[in-house]
Design a protein around this motif. Structure first.
Motif, PDB file in Angstrom:
ATOM      1  N   PRO A   1      30.236  13.078 -22.201  1.00  0.00           N
ATOM      2  CA  PRO A   1      31.214  11.985 -22.165  1.00  0.00           C
ATOM      3  C   PRO A   1      31.222  11.291 -20.812  1.00  0.00           C
ATOM      4  CG  PRO A   1      32.176  13.998 -23.101  1.00  0.00           C
ATOM      5  CD  PRO A   1      30.845  14.379 -22.536  1.00  0.00           C
ATOM      6  N   LEU A   2      31.418   9.983 -20.851  1.00  0.00           N
ATOM      7  CA  LEU A   2      31.511   9.142 -19.651  1.00  0.00           C
ATOM      8  C   LEU A   2      30.218   9.127 -18.838  1.00  0.00           C
ATOM      9  CD1 LEU A   2      35.118  10.120 -18.456  1.00  0.00           C
ATOM     10  CD2 LEU A   2      34.427   8.286 -19.997  1.00  0.00           C
ATOM     11  N   SER A   3      29.109   9.490 -19.473  1.00  0.00           N
ATOM     12  CA  SER A   3      27.812   9.437 -18.805  1.00  0.00           C
ATOM     13  C   SER A   3      26.989   8.287 -19.371  1.00  0.00           C
ATOM     14  CB  SER A   3      27.053  10.754 -19.004  1.00  0.00           C
ATOM     15  OG  SER A   3      27.748  11.831 -18.427  1.00  0.00           O
ATOM     16  N   SER A   4      26.065   7.776 -18.565  1.00  0.00           N
ATOM     17  CA  SER A   4      25.171   6.720 -19.036  1.00  0.00           C
ATOM     18  C   SER A   4      23.891   7.332 -19.575  1.00  0.00           C
ATOM     19  CB  SER A   4      24.856   5.745 -17.898  1.00  0.00           C
ATOM     20  OG  SER A   4      24.170   6.422 -16.859  1.00  0.00           O
ATOM     21  N   LEU A   5      23.153   6.545 -20.338  1.00  0.00           N
ATOM     22  CA  LEU A   5      21.868   6.993 -20.858  1.00  0.00           C
ATOM     23  C   LEU A   5      20.759   6.098 -20.335  1.00  0.00           C
ATOM     24  CD1 LEU A   5      20.964   4.728 -23.114  1.00  0.00           C
ATOM     25  CD2 LEU A   5      22.401   6.040 -24.641  1.00  0.00           C
ATOM     26  N   THR A   6      19.543   6.617 -20.370  1.00  0.00           N
ATOM     27  CA  THR A   6      18.338   5.829 -20.143  1.00  0.00           C
ATOM     28  C   THR A   6      17.461   6.008 -21.368  1.00  0.00           C
ATOM     29  OG1 THR A   6      18.428   6.110 -17.745  1.00  0.00           O
ATOM     30  CG2 THR A   6      16.313   5.471 -18.700  1.00  0.00           C
ATOM     31  N   LEU A   7      17.080   4.885 -21.984  1.00  0.00           N
ATOM     32  CA  LEU A   7      16.368   4.923 -23.257  1.00  0.00           C
ATOM     33  C   LEU A   7      15.229   3.912 -23.203  1.00  0.00           C
ATOM     34  CD1 LEU A   7      16.724   6.300 -26.092  1.00  0.00           C
ATOM     35  CD2 LEU A   7      17.962   4.255 -26.782  1.00  0.00           C
ATOM     36  N   ASP A   8      14.015   4.375 -23.492  1.00  0.00           N
ATOM     37  CA  ASP A   8      12.853   3.487 -23.482  1.00  0.00           C
ATOM     38  C   ASP A   8      12.731   2.751 -24.813  1.00  0.00           C
ATOM     39  OD1 ASP A   8      12.243   4.326 -20.955  1.00  0.00           O
ATOM     40  OD2 ASP A   8      10.655   5.716 -21.566  1.00  0.00           O
ATOM     41  N   LEU A   9      12.250   1.509 -24.747  1.00  0.00           N
ATOM     42  CA  LEU A   9      12.067   0.680 -25.941  1.00  0.00           C
ATOM     43  C   LEU A   9      10.598   0.352 -26.134  1.00  0.00           C
ATOM     44  CD1 LEU A   9      13.061  -1.163 -28.268  1.00  0.00           C
ATOM     45  CD2 LEU A   9      13.313  -2.977 -26.558  1.00  0.00           C
ATOM     46  N   GLU A  10      10.138   0.537 -27.370  1.00  0.00           N
ATOM     47  CA  GLU A  10       8.786   0.149 -27.761  1.00  0.00           C
ATOM     48  C   GLU A  10       8.882  -0.654 -29.047  1.00  0.00           C
ATOM     49  OE1 GLU A  10       5.368   2.729 -29.684  1.00  0.00           O
ATOM     50  OE2 GLU A  10       5.492   3.150 -27.529  1.00  0.00           O
ATOM     51  N   VAL A  11       8.217  -1.808 -29.103  1.00  0.00           N
ATOM     52  CA  VAL A  11       8.228  -2.660 -30.292  1.00  0.00           C
ATOM     53  C   VAL A  11       6.794  -2.925 -30.718  1.00  0.00           C
ATOM     54  CG1 VAL A  11       8.950  -4.850 -31.299  1.00  0.00           C
ATOM     55  CG2 VAL A  11      10.387  -3.757 -29.559  1.00  0.00           C
ATOM     56  N   ASN A  12       6.488  -2.547 -31.948  1.00  0.00           N
ATOM     57  CA  ASN A  12       5.149  -2.760 -32.511  1.00  0.00           C
ATOM     58  C   ASN A  12       4.058  -2.195 -31.615  1.00  0.00           C
ATOM     59  OD1 ASN A  12       6.362  -4.154 -34.655  1.00  0.00           O
ATOM     60  ND2 ASN A  12       6.234  -6.105 -33.567  1.00  0.00           N
ATOM     61  N   GLY A  13       4.333  -1.007 -31.074  1.00  0.00           N
ATOM     62  CA  GLY A  13       3.338  -0.306 -30.273  1.00  0.00           C
ATOM     63  C   GLY A  13       3.258  -0.728 -28.827  1.00  0.00           C
ATOM     64  N   LEU A  14       4.069  -1.712 -28.408  1.00  0.00           N
ATOM     65  CA  LEU A  14       4.046  -2.190 -27.032  1.00  0.00           C
ATOM     66  C   LEU A  14       5.338  -1.807 -26.322  1.00  0.00           C
ATOM     67  CD1 LEU A  14       2.612  -5.804 -27.558  1.00  0.00           C
ATOM     68  CD2 LEU A  14       1.359  -3.729 -26.894  1.00  0.00           C
ATOM     69  N   ARG A  15       5.222  -1.370 -25.072  1.00  0.00           N
ATOM     70  CA  ARG A  15       6.403  -1.021 -24.290  1.00  0.00           C
ATOM     71  C   ARG A  15       7.148  -2.293 -23.876  1.00  0.00           C
ATOM     72  NH1 ARG A  15       4.150   3.704 -20.167  1.00  0.00           N
ATOM     73  NH2 ARG A  15       3.509   5.180 -21.811  1.00  0.00           N
ATOM     74  N   HIS A  16       8.467  -2.256 -24.000  1.00  0.00           N
ATOM     75  CA  HIS A  16       9.292  -3.418 -23.656  1.00  0.00           C
ATOM     76  C   HIS A  16      10.382  -3.057 -22.657  1.00  0.00           C
ATOM     77  CE1 HIS A  16       8.101  -6.754 -26.447  1.00  0.00           C
ATOM     78  NE2 HIS A  16       7.408  -5.748 -26.956  1.00  0.00           N
ATOM     79  N   GLY A  17      10.130  -2.063 -21.826  1.00  0.00           N
ATOM     80  CA  GLY A  17      11.112  -1.725 -20.808  1.00  0.00           C
ATOM     81  C   GLY A  17      12.049  -0.610 -21.251  1.00  0.00           C
ATOM     82  N   TYR A  18      13.254  -0.635 -20.666  1.00  0.00           N
ATOM     83  CA  TYR A  18      14.201   0.458 -20.908  1.00  0.00           C
ATOM     84  C   TYR A  18      15.631  -0.075 -20.895  1.00  0.00           C
ATOM     85  CZ  TYR A  18      15.467   0.297 -15.971  1.00  0.00           C
ATOM     86  OH  TYR A  18      15.931  -0.114 -14.747  1.00  0.00           O
ATOM     87  N   TYR A  19      16.528   0.736 -21.487  1.00  0.00           N
ATOM     88  CA  TYR A  19      17.966   0.478 -21.434  1.00  0.00           C
ATOM     89  C   TYR A  19      18.599   1.509 -20.494  1.00  0.00           C
ATOM     90  CZ  TYR A  19      17.385  -2.211 -25.785  1.00  0.00           C
ATOM     91  OH  TYR A  19      16.992  -3.125 -26.735  1.00  0.00           O
ATOM     92  N   ARG A  20      19.575   1.068 -19.743  1.00  0.00           N
ATOM     93  CA  ARG A  20      20.433   1.988 -18.996  1.00  0.00           C
ATOM     94  C   ARG A  20      21.854   1.480 -19.110  1.00  0.00           C
ATOM     95  NH1 ARG A  20      20.674   6.140 -15.562  1.00  0.00           N
ATOM     96  NH2 ARG A  20      22.192   6.126 -13.866  1.00  0.00           N
ATOM     97  N   GLY A  21      22.711   2.284 -19.721  1.00  0.00           N
ATOM     98  CA  GLY A  21      24.098   1.880 -19.938  1.00  0.00           C
ATOM     99  C   GLY A  21      24.828   2.915 -20.766  1.00  0.00           C
ATOM    100  N   ASP A  22      25.895   2.477 -21.428  1.00  0.00           N
ATOM    101  CA  ASP A  22      26.719   3.415 -22.186  1.00  0.00           C
ATOM    102  C   ASP A  22      26.093   3.803 -23.521  1.00  0.00           C
ATOM    103  OD1 ASP A  22      28.496   3.274 -20.151  1.00  0.00           O
ATOM    104  OD2 ASP A  22      30.114   2.325 -21.283  1.00  0.00           O
ATOM    105  N   ALA A  23      25.420   2.836 -24.181  1.00  0.00           N
ATOM    106  CA  ALA A  23      24.879   3.103 -25.515  1.00  0.00           C
ATOM    107  C   ALA A  23      23.921   1.985 -25.897  1.00  0.00           C
ATOM    108  CB  ALA A  23      26.007   3.205 -26.550  1.00  0.00           C
ATOM    109  N   VAL A  24      23.166   2.223 -26.963  1.00  0.00           N
ATOM    110  CA  VAL A  24      22.327   1.194 -27.571  1.00  0.00           C
ATOM    111  C   VAL A  24      22.611   1.196 -29.070  1.00  0.00           C
ATOM    112  CG1 VAL A  24      19.981   0.407 -28.066  1.00  0.00           C
ATOM    113  CG2 VAL A  24      20.515   1.389 -25.823  1.00  0.00           C
ATOM    114  N   ILE A  25      22.850  -0.001 -29.630  1.00  0.00           N
ATOM    115  CA  ILE A  25      23.173  -0.152 -31.049  1.00  0.00           C
ATOM    116  C   ILE A  25      22.013  -0.838 -31.753  1.00  0.00           C
ATOM    117  CG2 ILE A  25      24.797  -1.132 -32.727  1.00  0.00           C
ATOM    118  CD1 ILE A  25      26.763  -1.451 -30.299  1.00  0.00           C
TER     119      ILE A  25
END
Length: 314
Positions: free
Chosen positions: A149-173
């Motif tokens: 609780p009250l922690s942030s996440l880091t989540l990598d994003l890949e679309v159609n086999g290509l890397r598109h960076g990362y998310y850092r924040g509370d959540a990803v929807i």
């Protein structure tokens, strides 16, 4: 659901809210079934809530034999019914025993005439898409959050086999058009037309990395990956907790179009009511326009009260 000439061969399945009283609606459906020759069944887990007049069957048999499903509850019950019959193209009719009921058009007081309209074939089917992620299905959204609780996440994003960076924040929807008016909307994400074969990725309270929502198409394949070596993440499906996303694990997400058909009687009025619930109207409505959005039984009740208790001319 079929026309009146085919009703004798119909098996109607009931999905009911776990604790709200729905027996009055169940009795309306039973009377309709007796009159038309249809059968009514429910799952064994709902036996106590539907009463002794409804035959109950195991879940797997329920899915195999129903020709249509009637959901008695709120949006959560409706989503459960939709997930249960995904891919079978079994029509789902929602009756609102909940609160807002974004997905649901029919109030309990409107159930009997709604069933008659169905028997006469006077309805349309509204297709809904879903998100498929590994072994789970979501008609609203998939939400990834930090395990603590009250922690942030880091989540990598890949679309159609290509890397598109990362998310850092509370959540990803990740949300469907249906779910775009839920948590996604509250987080500032886009509202997507139900007719659009698209889904959205929306970061919640981003701190760095990708900071804006992204809309993707039906042919896009998204991978959300937990880059941590030792910290798991949590994710939920339509508001229900799923297994954690373990360190190094990934979630593969695709859109499935036309996954379920919802019964609609007046799609335009239903859409207008939802706009009012969301306060999405571009311009204020006149009183006569607001009245048009009130279900007919409530209008009649208000008129009876007005006649019984006329306003004091002073």
């Amino acid at each position: 659901m079929k026309s009146s000439s085919d009703q004798r061969h119909l098996t109607l399945g009931l999905m009911v809210h776990p604790d709200r009283p729905v027996l009055d609606s169940v009795q309306v459906i039973i009377r309709f079934a007796h009159r038309t020759g249809a059968a009514v069944i429910a799952r064994e887990c709902d036996a106590e809530r539907v009463g002794p007049d409804v035959v109950t069957v195991p879940d797997e048999e329920f899915v195999d034999v129903v020709d249509g499903v009637i959901s008695l509850g709120g949006d959560g019950t409706m989503l459960g019914a939709m997930r249960l019959v995904v891919g079978r193209r079994v029509p789902v009719l929602g009756v609102n025993h909940g609160h807002l009921g974004f997905l649901i058009e029919v109030a309990p007081s409107e159930l009997e005439p709604a069933l008659e309209r169905m028997a006469e074939g006077r309805y349309t089917l509204e297709p809904h898409s879903c998100l498929e992620a590994d072994d789970v299905t979501a008609f609203n959204d998939i939400v990834v959050t930090a395990a603590e609780p009250l922690s942030s996440l880091t989540l990598d994003l890949e679309v159609n086999g290509l890397r598109h960076g990362y998310y850092r924040g509370d959540a990803v929807i990740a949300c469907t058009p249906t779910g775009s008016t839920a948590y996604n909307y509250a987080a500032g994400g886009p509202v997507i037309s139900p007719s659009a074969p698209a889904f959205a990725l929306t970061p919640v309270a981003p701190m760095s990395g990708i900071s804006r929502p992204v809309i993707l198409g039906k042919d896009d394949h998204v991978v959300l990956r937990n880059p941590s070596g030792d910290v798991p993440m949590l994710f939920s499906v339509d508001g229900t907790s799923a297994d954690p996303l373990q360190p190094g694990a990934e979630l593969s997400v695709r859109l499935r179009t036309d996954a379920v058909d919802i019964v609609r009687f007046d799609a335009d009025t239903h859409l207008q009511r939802n706009r009012v619930k969301l306060s999405l109207l571009d311009l204020p409505l006149r009183p006569d326009q607001l009245v048009e959005l009130i279900p007919q039984p409530l209008r009649e009740q208000a008129e009876r009260l007005r006649q019984t208790f006329p306003q004091d001319p002073r």
